[in-house]
Scaffold this active site. Structure first.
Site, PDB file in Angstrom:
ATOM      1  N   CYS A 129      36.068  48.517  44.298  1.00  0.00           N
ATOM      2  CA  CYS A 129      37.015  48.315  43.190  1.00  0.00           C
ATOM      3  C   CYS A 129      37.216  49.567  42.333  1.00  0.00           C
ATOM      4  O   CYS A 129      38.316  49.817  41.830  1.00  0.00           O
ATOM      5  CB  CYS A 129      36.577  47.134  42.336  1.00  0.00           C
ATOM      6  SG  CYS A 129      34.806  46.957  42.122  1.00  0.00           S
ATOM      7  N   HIS A 251      37.919  47.830  35.350  1.00  0.00           N
ATOM      8  CA  HIS A 251      37.140  49.056  35.564  1.00  0.00           C
ATOM      9  C   HIS A 251      37.980  50.253  35.102  1.00  0.00           C
ATOM     10  O   HIS A 251      39.128  50.403  35.544  1.00  0.00           O
ATOM     11  CB  HIS A 251      36.836  49.256  37.050  1.00  0.00           C
ATOM     12  CG  HIS A 251      35.772  48.354  37.615  1.00  0.00           C
ATOM     13  ND1 HIS A 251      35.166  47.351  36.901  1.00  0.00           N
ATOM     14  CD2 HIS A 251      35.211  48.330  38.849  1.00  0.00           C
ATOM     15  CE1 HIS A 251      34.269  46.749  37.678  1.00  0.00           C
ATOM     16  NE2 HIS A 251      34.283  47.322  38.862  1.00  0.00           N
TER      17      HIS A 251
END
Ligand code: A2P
Length: 338
Positions: A129, A251
């Site tokens: 990710c 993120h």
């Protein structure tokens, strides 16, 4: 093929649930849906756009008759079961790290290196990710100027560690909220760690993942190796530091990149703006993980030139790690198959 028969493996997890939601949102053509997880979840029913589906125990599930299997149940399950599903005729899109570096497995960021899908032999890997979010900004610049060197610092949310990560943040935060003065004086009581090495509530952990060689964590090695594979350039040097922050979803990565030829920030901004799946925000709008949660585009901002060694670009990129960072990309890959 007609409408594919689809399975989600790890359907009860943070990414698996998002996979289901995204299949529904996008009206993915599904003729039959199967949901699999551990024996703990066997027999649970989930309401879906395609009716109520009973969760199967992966260990007992028969993989025949599945066209597309989206896997997000951890690398150990992928290693064990993905080859069986592929042998039974499914194309597996695997969100784990199990096959990402295998030479015959494409590692695909949709919108970046879609062409790699064509070479698959039954398993396609979904990137990590953090790498995915960074590639959305780095790949268009690489295509323009050739990425040579990169220093990247991640600020990774707890949902990257699954449901357990999110539960740990919520419970630790509520326990520590009662300890306002102790958080200042240092007399706080340890709320426990959950899946992390240290408390994550009101804290920052300068070590995300597990130590994996040369003083770097597995998360950091993924950033090195996956960047090279996705951008098809082994010589790219990457200096990664992966940090866990008390954020539920989203993120962020702060990166500085140098290229074969110098790049100015105006050109870099224009190139990234034209890339699919990315939204460039002005610096004063301050793109944060909270802004990225629940949306598809990766947000890019703070695009600026390097100071000490001119010609490079520093930027900030932040994206929903459950969506583009995982489930959305897997569904985009599946869409390219049908
Ligand atoms: P379960 O909910 O039954 O434990 P997350 O990382 O968000 O917790 O999600 C992990 C996913 O992987 C869940 O769907 C979980 O199912 C599944 N999973 C974990 N261990 C196994 C296992 N041994 N076999 C099959 N699925 C598993």
């Amino acid at each position: 093929m007609g409408d594919p028969r689809v399975a989600i493996v790890g359907a009860t997890g943070a990414v698996g649930r998002t996979m289901l939601a995204i299949l529904e949102e996008r009206g993915f053509p599904v003729s039959d849906l199967r949901l699999m997880a551990s024996s703990r979840s066997e027999g649970r029913t989930l309401n879906t756009r395609w009716g109520q589906v009973v969760v199967e125990d992966l260990a007992k599930a028969n993989p025949s008759g599945i066209d597309i299997a989206l896997f997000s149940a951890g690398a150990a399950r992928s290693r064990r079961y993905a080859p069986q599903f592929a042998a039974a005729g499914a194309v597996v899109v695997d969100n784990s790290s199990a096959f990402r570096q295998a030479s015959r497995v494409p590692l695909v960021v949709a919108g970046v290196n879609d062409h790699a899908v064509l070479g698959h032999e039954g398993i396609i890997a979904n990137p990590n990710c953090t790498t995915m979010t960074l590639m959305m900004a780095a790949a268009p610049l690489h295509r323009h100027a050739g990425l040579a060197r990169m220093v990247a610092m991640s600020y990774q949310s707890v949902s990257g560690a699954g449901m357990g990560g999110m539960e740990a943040l919520m419970s630790q935060t509520s326990q520590l909220l009662e300890q306002r003065d102790a958080l200042v004086s240092g007399a706080w009581e340890d709320p426990g760690n959950g899946p992390f090495q240290r408390p994550i509530g009101f804290n920052v952990l300068p070590l995300a993942g597990a130590l994996a060689g040369a003083g770097h964590t597995d998360e950091e090695w993924k950033l090195v190796n996956e960047t090279r594979k996705i951008l098809e350039r082994e010589a790219i040097s990457v200096e990664p530091t992966c940090v866990r922050v008390p954020v539920m979803v989203g993120h962020g990565i702060s990166a500085t990149m140098w290229f074969d030829s110098p790049l100015d920030p105006e050109t870099a901004g224009r190139i990234i703006e034209e890339a699919p799946g990315v939204a460039v925000w002005p610096d004063d709008r301050v793109a944060t993980p909270l802004d990225s949660a629940g949306i598809d585009p990766v947000l890019v901002s703070r695009i600026r030139g390097t100071l000490g060694e001119p010609g490079g670009i520093s930027l900030w990129t932040v994206g929903d790690n459950l969506r583009k960072g995982a489930a959305l990309n897997a569904v985009e890959i599946a869409e390219s198959l049908v």
